[in-house]
Design a protein around this motif. Structure first.
Motif, PDB file in Angstrom:
ATOM      1  N   MET A  19       0.841  -1.099   0.038  1.00  0.00           N
ATOM      2  CA  MET A  19       0.056  -0.071   0.100  1.00  0.00           C
ATOM      3  C   MET A  19       0.735   1.119  -0.014  1.00  0.00           C
ATOM      4  SD  MET A  19      -3.305  -0.989   2.419  1.00  0.00           S
ATOM      5  CE  MET A  19      -3.785   0.636   2.358  1.00  0.00           C
ATOM      6  N   ILE A  20       1.839   1.147   0.786  1.00  0.00           N
ATOM      7  CA  ILE A  20       2.823   2.561   1.020  1.00  0.00           C
ATOM      8  C   ILE A  20       3.471   2.806  -0.329  1.00  0.00           C
ATOM      9  CG2 ILE A  20       5.089   1.692   1.740  1.00  0.00           C
ATOM     10  CD1 ILE A  20       4.895   3.860   3.724  1.00  0.00           C
ATOM     11  N   LEU A  21       3.885   1.915  -1.333  1.00  0.00           N
ATOM     12  CA  LEU A  21       4.427   1.974  -2.397  1.00  0.00           C
ATOM     13  C   LEU A  21       3.646   2.024  -3.664  1.00  0.00           C
ATOM     14  CD1 LEU A  21       7.653  -0.083  -1.755  1.00  0.00           C
ATOM     15  CD2 LEU A  21       7.427   2.365  -1.654  1.00  0.00           C
ATOM     16  N   GLY A  22       2.317   1.592  -3.275  1.00  0.00           N
ATOM     17  CA  GLY A  22       1.286   1.614  -4.620  1.00  0.00           C
ATOM     18  C   GLY A  22       0.506   2.989  -4.406  1.00  0.00           C
ATOM     19  N   LEU A  23      -0.316   2.977  -3.314  1.00  0.00           N
ATOM     20  CA  LEU A  23      -1.119   4.326  -2.936  1.00  0.00           C
ATOM     21  C   LEU A  23       0.055   5.735  -2.946  1.00  0.00           C
ATOM     22  CD1 LEU A  23      -3.792   3.092  -0.868  1.00  0.00           C
ATOM     23  CD2 LEU A  23      -4.120   3.398  -3.368  1.00  0.00           C
ATOM     24  N   GLY A  24       0.749   5.224  -2.282  1.00  0.00           N
ATOM     25  CA  GLY A  24       1.878   6.504  -1.817  1.00  0.00           C
ATOM     26  C   GLY A  24       2.444   6.981  -3.153  1.00  0.00           C
ATOM     27  N   ASN A  25       2.588   6.310  -4.147  1.00  0.00           N
ATOM     28  CA  ASN A  25       3.427   6.525  -5.493  1.00  0.00           C
ATOM     29  C   ASN A  25       2.232   7.219  -6.381  1.00  0.00           C
ATOM     30  OD1 ASN A  25       6.199   6.317  -5.669  1.00  0.00           O
ATOM     31  ND2 ASN A  25       5.714   4.346  -5.192  1.00  0.00           N
ATOM     32  N   CYS A  26       1.071   7.293  -5.901  1.00  0.00           N
ATOM     33  CA  CYS A  26       0.011   7.969  -7.031  1.00  0.00           C
ATOM     34  C   CYS A  26       0.238   9.463  -6.892  1.00  0.00           C
ATOM     35  CB  CYS A  26      -1.267   7.497  -6.163  1.00  0.00           C
ATOM     36  SG  CYS A  26      -1.832   5.958  -6.612  1.00  0.00           S
ATOM     37  N   ALA A  27       0.981  10.186  -5.829  1.00  0.00           N
ATOM     38  CA  ALA A  27       1.293  11.362  -6.346  1.00  0.00           C
ATOM     39  C   ALA A  27       2.164  11.679  -7.531  1.00  0.00           C
ATOM     40  CB  ALA A  27       2.502  11.777  -4.897  1.00  0.00           C
ATOM     41  N   ASN A  28       2.522  10.870  -8.123  1.00  0.00           N
ATOM     42  CA  ASN A  28       2.968  11.158  -9.240  1.00  0.00           C
ATOM     43  C   ASN A  28       1.909  11.397 -10.419  1.00  0.00           C
ATOM     44  OD1 ASN A  28       6.051  10.007  -9.929  1.00  0.00           O
ATOM     45  ND2 ASN A  28       5.129   8.746  -8.272  1.00  0.00           N
ATOM     46  N   PHE A  29       0.766  10.998 -10.311  1.00  0.00           N
ATOM     47  CA  PHE A  29      -0.408  11.146 -11.087  1.00  0.00           C
ATOM     48  C   PHE A  29      -0.840  12.635 -10.804  1.00  0.00           C
ATOM     49  CE2 PHE A  29      -5.271  11.337 -11.316  1.00  0.00           C
ATOM     50  CZ  PHE A  29      -5.265  11.504 -12.695  1.00  0.00           C
ATOM     51  N   VAL A  30      -0.697  13.071  -9.561  1.00  0.00           N
ATOM     52  CA  VAL A  30      -1.361  14.151  -9.190  1.00  0.00           C
ATOM     53  C   VAL A  30      -0.320  15.235  -9.891  1.00  0.00           C
ATOM     54  CG1 VAL A  30      -1.728  15.954  -7.299  1.00  0.00           C
ATOM     55  CG2 VAL A  30      -2.449  13.722  -7.167  1.00  0.00           C
ATOM     56  N   ALA A  31       1.015  15.230  -9.572  1.00  0.00           N
ATOM     57  CA  ALA A  31       1.959  15.876 -10.105  1.00  0.00           C
ATOM     58  C   ALA A  31       1.885  16.352 -11.449  1.00  0.00           C
ATOM     59  CB  ALA A  31       3.466  15.365  -9.759  1.00  0.00           C
ATOM     60  N   SER A  32       1.633  15.129 -12.447  1.00  0.00           N
ATOM     61  CA  SER A  32       1.314  15.280 -13.810  1.00  0.00           C
ATOM     62  C   SER A  32       0.400  16.091 -14.112  1.00  0.00           C
ATOM     63  CB  SER A  32       1.308  13.953 -14.252  1.00  0.00           C
ATOM     64  OG  SER A  32       0.290  13.357 -14.054  1.00  0.00           O
ATOM     65  N   ASN A  33      -0.753  16.468 -13.365  1.00  0.00           N
ATOM     66  CA  ASN A  33      -1.796  17.198 -13.846  1.00  0.00           C
ATOM     67  C   ASN A  33      -1.973  18.330 -13.230  1.00  0.00           C
ATOM     68  OD1 ASN A  33      -4.139  15.295 -15.253  1.00  0.00           O
ATOM     69  ND2 ASN A  33      -2.982  13.906 -13.775  1.00  0.00           N
ATOM     70  N   VAL A  34      -1.210  18.941 -12.093  1.00  0.00           N
ATOM     71  CA  VAL A  34      -1.213  20.293 -11.659  1.00  0.00           C
ATOM     72  C   VAL A  34      -0.176  21.049 -12.293  1.00  0.00           C
ATOM     73  CG1 VAL A  34      -2.382  19.431  -9.239  1.00  0.00           C
ATOM     74  CG2 VAL A  34       0.196  19.453  -9.326  1.00  0.00           C
ATOM     75  N   PHE A  35       0.880  20.577 -12.529  1.00  0.00           N
ATOM     76  CA  PHE A  35       1.853  21.414 -13.372  1.00  0.00           C
ATOM     77  C   PHE A  35       1.573  21.720 -14.820  1.00  0.00           C
ATOM     78  CE2 PHE A  35       4.013  20.119  -9.566  1.00  0.00           C
ATOM     79  CZ  PHE A  35       4.991  21.268  -9.294  1.00  0.00           C
ATOM     80  N   ILE A  36       0.574  22.638 -14.996  1.00  0.00           N
ATOM     81  CA  ILE A  36       0.034  22.926 -16.170  1.00  0.00           C
ATOM     82  C   ILE A  36       0.924  23.581 -17.306  1.00  0.00           C
ATOM     83  CG2 ILE A  36      -2.036  23.954 -17.435  1.00  0.00           C
ATOM     84  CD1 ILE A  36      -3.276  23.820 -14.573  1.00  0.00           C
ATOM     85  N   LYS A  37       1.350  23.107 -18.507  1.00  0.00           N
ATOM     86  CA  LYS A  37       2.198  23.652 -19.360  1.00  0.00           C
ATOM     87  C   LYS A  37       2.049  25.211 -19.697  1.00  0.00           C
ATOM     88  CE  LYS A  37       4.366  22.277 -23.518  1.00  0.00           C
ATOM     89  NZ  LYS A  37       4.376  21.317 -24.734  1.00  0.00           N
ATOM     90  N   LYS A  38       0.690  25.672 -19.748  1.00  0.00           N
ATOM     91  CA  LYS A  38       0.545  26.985 -20.155  1.00  0.00           C
ATOM     92  C   LYS A  38       0.814  27.926 -19.138  1.00  0.00           C
ATOM     93  CE  LYS A  38      -4.476  27.155 -18.971  1.00  0.00           C
ATOM     94  NZ  LYS A  38      -5.895  27.345 -19.658  1.00  0.00           N
ATOM     95  N   GLU A  39       1.074  27.458 -17.803  1.00  0.00           N
ATOM     96  CA  GLU A  39       1.462  28.158 -16.383  1.00  0.00           C
ATOM     97  C   GLU A  39       2.978  28.410 -16.181  1.00  0.00           C
ATOM     98  OE1 GLU A  39      -2.621  27.353 -13.593  1.00  0.00           O
ATOM     99  OE2 GLU A  39      -0.405  26.651 -12.990  1.00  0.00           O
ATOM    100  N   ALA A  40       3.658  27.612 -17.279  1.00  0.00           N
ATOM    101  CA  ALA A  40       5.135  27.720 -16.783  1.00  0.00           C
ATOM    102  C   ALA A  40       5.601  29.114 -17.252  1.00  0.00           C
ATOM    103  CB  ALA A  40       5.704  26.840 -17.882  1.00  0.00           C
TER     104      ALA A  40
END
Length: 468
Positions: free
Chosen positions: A391-412
């Motif tokens: 669980m810690i390495l499965g659910l915990g690593n889901c932060a990669n999914f969040v990071a890929s969506n909140v760093f919006i390309k047009k906001e760079a």
């Protein structure tokens, strides 16, 4: 006379430990750590392939790249718990189980460089999530079985260090592989997948031959050393043997001693996952390009390695976990705050932003190893450890999914959404940590009261003091 006998026994035990601990470390950490390096290489190579023309080469839709990222995490999260339970079965050997999964993963990774369509890439990413899920969780699970609670933090730090090596070398590998563009009629992005897939296959054969069995069946140690190890583990963690029929799965899956560390891992992994989204921007602002930019990113990751190893070594000496987790959170917050000030005022110099990356790297990686060892320290029984590490390495690593969506390309390059989300989750990690400490303290306080009243038992498989 008895004092002398006790002293002699202590000295003999110390001699045993000093003899076989290095042997265990060399047998477990390097090869299992390589499975974690593979995880990060396979996770970051699609970003490198994107730079080299992946989207254009497969005629991907506008949201195609994001879809390739999140479709990977669906099986990655769902597979890890059943995978660890399968690996725990009496007839399953860890080297065979992990080796087979890794060789299949390498084949799938290689096929990403051969696919002719976007749909084919999506199917391959989904399959990668299945077979990649077995590796880090299984490796962490096996490590936790060999070490006492005092020994575990440093070993998990060593294990996670191999993961940090992934982003250290991934960019440089991709920069070198890009020069293969056109060889045998294949674009450079295809060679990134093909060669790193072949590397995964090569490592899988080492897994077959080098990964040891569980402690009670290990051939790494002599008979006397194995007996001493099993007795030491029994005294420290109770009976770790798994009996699937006797496991209370509802209680195990709902154990707060698993969920709170998993949430903490998720919050700190948000920092590590996010850094790759804006490190290139900061380095570009400093005037560095291509190979030099890649080179200047290496000290950032090395800072994480040093901070992680040193803090876990000290933690193992003093027997505390949560002060180091909180320290890591505070250090990471400094980095996020600098990024937010830059995002809102645009007045922060690139050099200060570069410094902030060192704070974020050191702070986040201190938390990762510490949180994992803290969780395993407070679990008893092989079933709980198998579920917890999954669980810690499965659910915990889901932060990669969040990071890929909140760093919006047009906001760079300011990324206000990403920076605020990162700081918010880091602060949430502090709240989760303190709540967890409070629950552990309440348990220990009630247990102490029972023992003072004469109704509590000594530490055993069911009733025992939790570690902070």
């Amino acid at each position: 006379m008895s004092a002398k006998t006790s002293s002699e026994e202590t000295g003999e035990e110390t001699a045993h430990v000093s003899n076989y601990l290095p042997k265990l470390d060399l047998s477990l950490i390097p090869i299992l750590g390589c499975t974690y390096t593979i995880l990060f290489l396979d996770r970051t190579n699609i970003a490198n392939a994107r730079i080299e023309g992946l989207e254009k080469g497969l005629h991907m839709p506008a949201n195609g790249y994001a879809t390739c990222l999140w479709i990977f995490f669906i099986p990655f999260v769902l597979i890890e718990i059943p995978s660890n339970m399968i690996m725990s079965l009496p007839r399953i050997r860890p080297n065979v189980f992990l080796g087979i999964n890794m060789i299949i993963l390498g084949i799938i990774s290689t096929c990403q460089g051969l696919t002719k369509s976007y749909g084919g890439l999506l199917a391959l990413r989904f399959l990668m999530g299945i077979f990649e899920a077995t590796l880090p969780a299984g490796a962490a699970y096996l490590i936790s079985e060999y070490y006492t609670r005092k020994e575990a933090p440093l070993r998990f730090a060593m294990f996670f260090t191999f993961g940090i090596l992934g982003p250290c070398i991934s960019g440089l590998l991709a920069y070198g592989i890009r020069n293969m563009n056109g060889i045998q009629g294949k674009e450079g992005w295809r060679w990134i997948f093909i060669l790193e897939g072949i590397f995964t296959i090569a490592i899988s054969f080492l897994v077959f031959f080098l990964v040891p069995d569980f402690p009670e069946r290990t051939k790494v140690l002599s008979g006397a050393e194995k007996a001493h190890l099993l007795e030491k583990l029994r005294r420290d963690k109770g009976d770790q043997k798994l009996s699937i029929r006797s496991v209370n799965w509802v209680k195990t899956l709902g154990d707060y001693k698993i969920w709170f560390p998993t949430l903490m891992f998720f919050c700190c992994d948000m920092t590590a996952a996010s850094m790759s989204a804006f490190i290139p921007t900061i380095l570009t602002e400093l005037g560095w390009k291509a190979a030099r930019a890649q080179y200047m990113s290496i000290p950032i990751w090395l800072t994480g390695i040093v901070a992680q190893l040193f803090s876990c070594w000290v933690s193992g000496k003093v027997g505390w976990r949560f002060p180091f987790v909180l320290m890591g959170i505070m250090i990471a917050m400094v980095g996020w705050i600098i990024q937010i000030v830059y995002s809102e005022t645009h007045a922060v110099s690139p050099g200060v932003r570069y410094f902030s990356l060192f704070a974020m790297s050191g702070g986040s990686f201190i938390q990762m190893a510490m949180t994992t060892s803290w969780m395993t320290n407070n679990l008893r029984g092989r079933a709980s450890v198998a579920v917890g590490t999954a669980m810690i390495l499965g659910l915990g690593n889901c932060a990669n999914f969040v990071a890929s969506n909140v760093f919006i390309k047009k906001e760079a390059p300011y990324y206000p959404t990403g920076f605020r989300t990162g700081l918010g989750l880091t602060m949430a990690g502090a709240v989760v940590c303190m709540t967890f400490v409070g629950l552990l303290w309440m348990h220990n306080k009630k247990l102490d009261k029972k023992r003072r009243d004469g109704t509590g038992r000594v530490d055993d498989q069911v009733e025992y003091r939790y570690q902070y």
